[in-house]
Design an enzyme around this catalytic site. Structure first.
Site, PDB file in Angstrom:
ATOM      1  N   GLU A  64      -8.310  -8.817   7.092  1.00 36.07           N
ATOM      2  CA  GLU A  64      -8.508  -8.061   8.334  1.00 36.07           C
ATOM      3  C   GLU A  64      -7.240  -7.310   8.742  1.00 36.07           C
ATOM      4  O   GLU A  64      -7.295  -6.169   9.205  1.00 36.07           O
ATOM      5  CB  GLU A  64      -8.956  -9.021   9.445  1.00 36.07           C
ATOM      6  CG  GLU A  64      -9.681  -8.342  10.587  1.00 36.07           C
ATOM      7  CD  GLU A  64     -10.447  -9.342  11.462  1.00 36.07           C
ATOM      8  OE1 GLU A  64     -11.484  -9.849  11.006  1.00 36.07           O
ATOM      9  OE2 GLU A  64     -10.010  -9.607  12.584  1.00 36.07           O
ATOM     10  N   GLU A 111      -7.065  -4.388   6.602  1.00 32.38           N
ATOM     11  CA  GLU A 111      -8.087  -3.428   7.015  1.00 32.38           C
ATOM     12  C   GLU A 111      -7.602  -2.638   8.235  1.00 32.38           C
ATOM     13  O   GLU A 111      -7.743  -1.412   8.300  1.00 32.38           O
ATOM     14  CB  GLU A 111      -9.402  -4.154   7.341  1.00 32.38           C
ATOM     15  CG  GLU A 111     -10.553  -3.204   7.649  1.00 32.38           C
ATOM     16  CD  GLU A 111     -11.828  -3.916   8.116  1.00 32.38           C
ATOM     17  OE1 GLU A 111     -11.872  -5.163   8.111  1.00 32.38           O
ATOM     18  OE2 GLU A 111     -12.769  -3.204   8.488  1.00 32.38           O
ATOM     19  N   CYS A 116     -15.439 -12.490  13.594  1.00 34.52           N
ATOM     20  CA  CYS A 116     -15.534 -13.911  13.242  1.00 34.52           C
ATOM     21  C   CYS A 116     -16.672 -14.624  13.943  1.00 34.52           C
ATOM     22  O   CYS A 116     -17.120 -15.672  13.507  1.00 34.52           O
ATOM     23  CB  CYS A 116     -14.253 -14.641  13.613  1.00 34.52           C
ATOM     24  SG  CYS A 116     -12.804 -13.925  12.885  1.00 34.52           S
ATOM     25  N   SER A 172     -14.824  -4.951  12.199  1.00 37.01           N
ATOM     26  CA  SER A 172     -14.182  -5.217  10.916  1.00 37.01           C
ATOM     27  C   SER A 172     -15.273  -5.589   9.917  1.00 37.01           C
ATOM     28  O   SER A 172     -16.245  -6.259  10.268  1.00 37.01           O
ATOM     29  CB  SER A 172     -13.201  -6.377  11.070  1.00 37.01           C
ATOM     30  OG  SER A 172     -12.940  -6.943   9.809  1.00 37.01           O
ATOM     31  N   LYS A 222     -23.552 -20.119  13.936  1.00 43.71           N
ATOM     32  CA  LYS A 222     -23.142 -20.229  12.532  1.00 43.71           C
ATOM     33  C   LYS A 222     -24.312 -20.654  11.639  1.00 43.71           C
ATOM     34  O   LYS A 222     -24.326 -20.363  10.455  1.00 43.71           O
ATOM     35  CB  LYS A 222     -21.995 -21.229  12.386  1.00 43.71           C
ATOM     36  CG  LYS A 222     -20.678 -20.739  12.960  1.00 43.71           C
ATOM     37  CD  LYS A 222     -19.956 -19.805  12.011  1.00 43.71           C
ATOM     38  CE  LYS A 222     -18.762 -19.151  12.684  1.00 43.71           C
ATOM     39  NZ  LYS A 222     -18.249 -17.997  11.926  1.00 43.71           N
ATOM     40  N   GLU A 248     -25.911 -17.425  10.992  1.00 40.78           N
ATOM     41  CA  GLU A 248     -25.057 -16.601  10.134  1.00 40.78           C
ATOM     42  C   GLU A 248     -25.172 -17.015   8.670  1.00 40.78           C
ATOM     43  O   GLU A 248     -25.287 -16.163   7.776  1.00 40.78           O
ATOM     44  CB  GLU A 248     -23.597 -16.716  10.591  1.00 40.78           C
ATOM     45  CG  GLU A 248     -22.636 -15.841   9.797  1.00 40.78           C
ATOM     46  CD  GLU A 248     -21.182 -16.107  10.142  1.00 40.78           C
ATOM     47  OE1 GLU A 248     -20.795 -17.288  10.268  1.00 40.78           O
ATOM     48  OE2 GLU A 248     -20.422 -15.137  10.284  1.00 40.78           O
ATOM     49  N   GLU A 308     -27.764 -11.384   3.470  1.00 41.49           N
ATOM     50  CA  GLU A 308     -26.684 -10.808   2.671  1.00 41.49           C
ATOM     51  C   GLU A 308     -25.580 -11.813   2.351  1.00 41.49           C
ATOM     52  O   GLU A 308     -24.656 -11.507   1.608  1.00 41.49           O
ATOM     53  CB  GLU A 308     -26.103  -9.579   3.380  1.00 41.49           C
ATOM     54  CG  GLU A 308     -25.376  -9.837   4.697  1.00 41.49           C
ATOM     55  CD  GLU A 308     -26.312  -9.871   5.919  1.00 41.49           C
ATOM     56  OE1 GLU A 308     -27.535 -10.066   5.727  1.00 41.49           O
ATOM     57  OE2 GLU A 308     -25.816  -9.719   7.048  1.00 41.49           O
ATOM     58  N   CYS A 341     -13.895 -20.421  20.357  1.00 41.27           N
ATOM     59  CA  CYS A 341     -14.700 -21.412  19.623  1.00 41.27           C
ATOM     60  C   CYS A 341     -14.604 -22.814  20.214  1.00 41.27           C
ATOM     61  O   CYS A 341     -15.538 -23.601  20.103  1.00 41.27           O
ATOM     62  CB  CYS A 341     -14.257 -21.466  18.167  1.00 41.27           C
ATOM     63  SG  CYS A 341     -14.304 -19.859  17.382  1.00 41.27           S
TER      64      CYS A 341
END
Lengths: 585, 177
Positions: A278, A281, A298, A318, A357, A360, A365, A516
């Protein structure tokens, strides 16, 4: 201002509610709906008190104190009224506590016990049995257990500005519902799980993966590895009966080993990896006139939020996968190769403070490792596996520890396994709001300037304010950055971007209050005070780490030298980066 | 039957309605009321609710919440004629439950009275039968409203007469189509 509470005078502040004044006087008024910083809709009617001069009993949670007010909190009339209100709730609430997820941690159960209610006295009034909603990959709703307190609606609407759920119907038919009763998995729910965190009963719970994980652990053919998110080490202690915010990294590792996981790894390892990808990036976007501000990716609740509500802004995200997903992809490629494990036999479990999560991990993908092996091993579509197989919340992990009788407090401290267990202080602070920003800046600053940071503590981005900003001087150029937690604050920064007034180059967003460590999968209760304690522990762990910058992690260097080759390279692109889609309801 | 296909109010009409009420207090309620009125089947289909939410910048769930709270709003297509039987205390003691069951008998369909369903629409979409808690016409109990006209002191023969008239006019119209 003075008030009389149960015949004793107390000095109180103007603007306080009766409930707050009583709390200050050492009297906890029972309630099932009122929750600090979340909801005060006075729906349950359990907090009633008597005020001299008032004809009826008053709800202490919304009634403000006045000078000279004479309050009684305990007499026959009050206790009878409170008890009746709980009994009315019990008329429609199932009495199957033993098989309920929230058994022994249910506020309704607790209050029923405390009030000495020993039977269901009143008949059921709701004509229909309401169905459970299993449509979400993260959460299960059971409207039969709902007492219509409105906390989940408030947190979803006010804290997250998502409004995936609201009251529907009227009178006996009132219930919490999604749009057209479509099911949580079919609407614009972000899976953040804050509703599950504030629910007083078992009406909203996470979708458990515990039984599948036991099955995998007990299967001799499977190699089951576990990764733990930074926020687990400051949460799991609470779940095991330790003081709030206890830092228990070593005990947690020891406990996970005793559960039977083959390897205990750390999501922090891939948090460091995230920073390298990141950070590079961001530098590349700045140097090549790419889309700015760049926003962190994230937090999967946040990702779904922007996909639903601000799809035009998706290029600002990102492209880096979250640390959880990077871990899965690296474990089933790099590590599988190194350890000689067939990736089809490897089961990656993650322990996350997060319900989103779970969703996710099942995004279609998220099968980079399968793609990687497909050609090499001549795999077919039937062999397809996800990078991360199962996700546990902190609460579920606590339950597994309890199931096998692990005496958590007396566990020794043990270290994570290598190579995916080595991490830096920059990774652990991912668990607190502002942490990803701070970690990224520690690395980006050194790469861009070539200097060594004198003080790695970037306190401007720490703390609990909703939106925080900082100016970073890099060789004379000012880099403006911002940090937001909760989706309500993220929305403010996104609106700036969409109307062209955003002054920032880099933004960190975390869905949950406090980041988190306040995630929807963390121990219940989670409130402001507890979040602060957990944050203290996170920064304490960082301060004791020998290495505190991600780019100095030796295992990460080794990973690049021997596998990935370079940041943003071809293999990184395949395994560590992803794309986003516009989502409609 | 073509009358049963969900009919949605056109975007243009929606925009007019939203434009009329935008900014006024209680905008969501007034908009939903006008949009339902503009629908020939007098109901709010899912697509319309989503459009209203988007145009007023209100969460879709909140629109659904309002639409399910008020019994005035219909989420299912309504019949051409609406029969409302009062189920208030006064009307109940004067036999409104039997009246409700008679409605089904007179119109020639099986109608099991069910407290949990707010309304029933006949399969041919001609009639919608619903109940109301009180019309405020207790002195004339029992009360039945047919297409907005309140009939008082209704008994079975009177009901038969009223409904026969509605029914014949309704089917006559259908025949002439």
């Amino acid at each position: 201002m003075q008030v009389i509470i149960d015949n004793k005078p107390y000095e109180v502040q103007e603007g306080m509610t009766i409930e707050q004044a009583c709390m200050q006087a050492g009297i906890r008024i029972p309630t099932l709906c009122n929750l600090k910083d979340v909801s005060s809709n006075a729906s349950c009617g359990i907090c009633v008190v008597e005020v001299k001069g008032a004809k009826s009993l008053l709800r202490s949670c919304i009634t403000k104190v006045t000078d000279g007010m004479e309050i009684t909190t305990n007499n026959a009339r009050i206790l009878r009224a409170r008890k009746m209100n709980v009994e009315l709730l019990l008329a429609n609430h199932p009495l199957d506590c033993q098989t309920c997820e929230r058994n022994q941690r249910c506020e309704l159960q607790q209050i029923t016990y405390e009030f000495g209610i020993d039977q269901r006295r009143l008949p059921r009034t709701r004509p229909k049995q309401l169905e459970r909603d299993y449509s979400s990959l993260s959460l299960i709703r059971d409207p039969e257990k709902c007492i219509l307190c409105g906390r989940c609606v408030a947190v979803c609407k006010e804290v997250q500005t998502v409004s995936a759920i609201d009251f529907a119907g009227r009178g006996q038919k009132s219930k919490i519902s999604t749009f057209m009763d479509m099911g949580l998995g079919m609407v614009d729910c972000t899976n953040c799980g804050q509703c599950a965190l504030v629910c007083p009963t078992g009406a909203i719970i996470e979708k458990s993966h515990v039984s599948q994980i036991w099955e995998a652990i007990h299967d001799p053919k499977k190699v089951v590895v576990v990764q733990t998110a930074p926020a687990i080490r400051v949460g799991i202690g609470e779940e095991m009966g330790m003081p709030m915010g206890s830092l228990v990294t070593g005990k947690m590792v020891a406990g996970l080993r005793r559960l039977g996981f083959s390897k205990v790894f750390d999501t922090n390892f891939t948090a460091d990896l995230t920073i390298i990808e990141e950070g590079n990036e961001l530098i590349s976007r700045i140097q090549n006139n790419g889309t700015l501000p760049m926003i962190t990716s994230c937090s999967p609740g946040w990702i779904k939020f922007i996909e639903h509500f601000f799809p035009k802004s998706l290029p600002h995200l990102s492209t880096c996968k979250s640390p959880q997903q990077m871990f899965g992809a690296i474990a089933k490629t790099y590590y599988a190769e190194q350890a000689g494990i067939d990736p089809r036999d490897m089961v990656v479990v993650s322990v996350m403070p997060c319900t989103a999560k779970k969703y996710e991990a099942k995004r279609p993908e998220m099968d980079g490792a399968f793609d990687y092996w497909k050609k090499k091993m001549k795999l077919t579509a039937e062999d397809r596996f996800f990078d991360v197989d199962y996700v546990l919340t902190t609460r579920e992990l606590g339950r597994m520890f309890k199931e096998v009788g692990i005496d958590f407090k007396s566990l020794p401290t043990e270290d994570f396994d290598n190579p995916l267990g080595t991490s830096t202080g920059a990774a652990v602070i991912f668990g607190a709001t502002g942490g990803v920003m701070e970690a990224a800046l520690r690395t980006a600053y050194e790469i861009l300037t070539g200097d060594t940071l004198k003080d790695v503590n970037l306190k401007a981005v720490r703390g609990m304010d909703g939106i925080r900003e900082a100016d970073i001087n890099i060789n004379g150029t000012i880099l403006k950055v911002a940090v937001a937690h909760t989706l309500k604050n993220a929305r403010i920064l996104l609106e700036q971007i969409e109307n062209g007034t955003s002054p920032y180059a880099f933004i960190e967003v975390m869905s949950c209050p406090g980041g988190c460590l306040g995630g929807g999968g963390q121990p219940i209760p989670t409130n402001t005070e507890i979040r602060m304690k957990r944050a203290e522990s996170i920064y304490e762990e960082d301060s004791h780490k020998f290495i505190r910058k991600s780019h100095e992690n030796p295992e990460i260097k080794y990973l690049y030298d021997n596998f990935l080759k370079k940041p943003l390279g071809a293999l990184s692109h395949d395994l560590l980066h992803t794309k986003y889609v516009e989502r409609k309801m | 039957m073509d009358t049963l296909t969900p009919y949605e109010v056109e975007e243009k009409v929606l925009d007019e309605i939203v434009g009329k009420y935008k900014g006024s207090p209680g905008v969501l309620l007034s908009t939903l009321e006008a949009v339902q009125e503009a629908n020939p089947l007098k109901f709010l289909p899912q697509k319309t609710l989503l459009q209203v939410a988007k145009k007023l910048n209100v969460p879709a769930t909140q629109v659904y919440s309002v639409a399910t709270f008020y019994s005035f709003f219909n989420l299912k297509p309504q019949g051409k004629h609406t029969i409302v039987v009062c189920r208030g205390t006064a009307c109940h003691t004067k036999g409104s439950r039997e009246l409700l069951n008679s409605v089904g008998q007179i119109l020639g369909f099986r109608y099991e009275f069910d407290e949990t369903e707010p309304s029933y629409t006949t399969p041919d979409n001609e009639f919608t039968i619903r109940t109301v808690a009180c019309f405020g016409q207790c002195a004339q109990a029992p009360v039945v409203a047919v297409d907005g006209v309140i009939h008082s002191n209704v008994n079975a023969p009177k009901l038969l007469k009223i409904l026969k008239k509605v029914k014949s006019s309704s089917y006559a119209k259908n025949q002439s189509k």
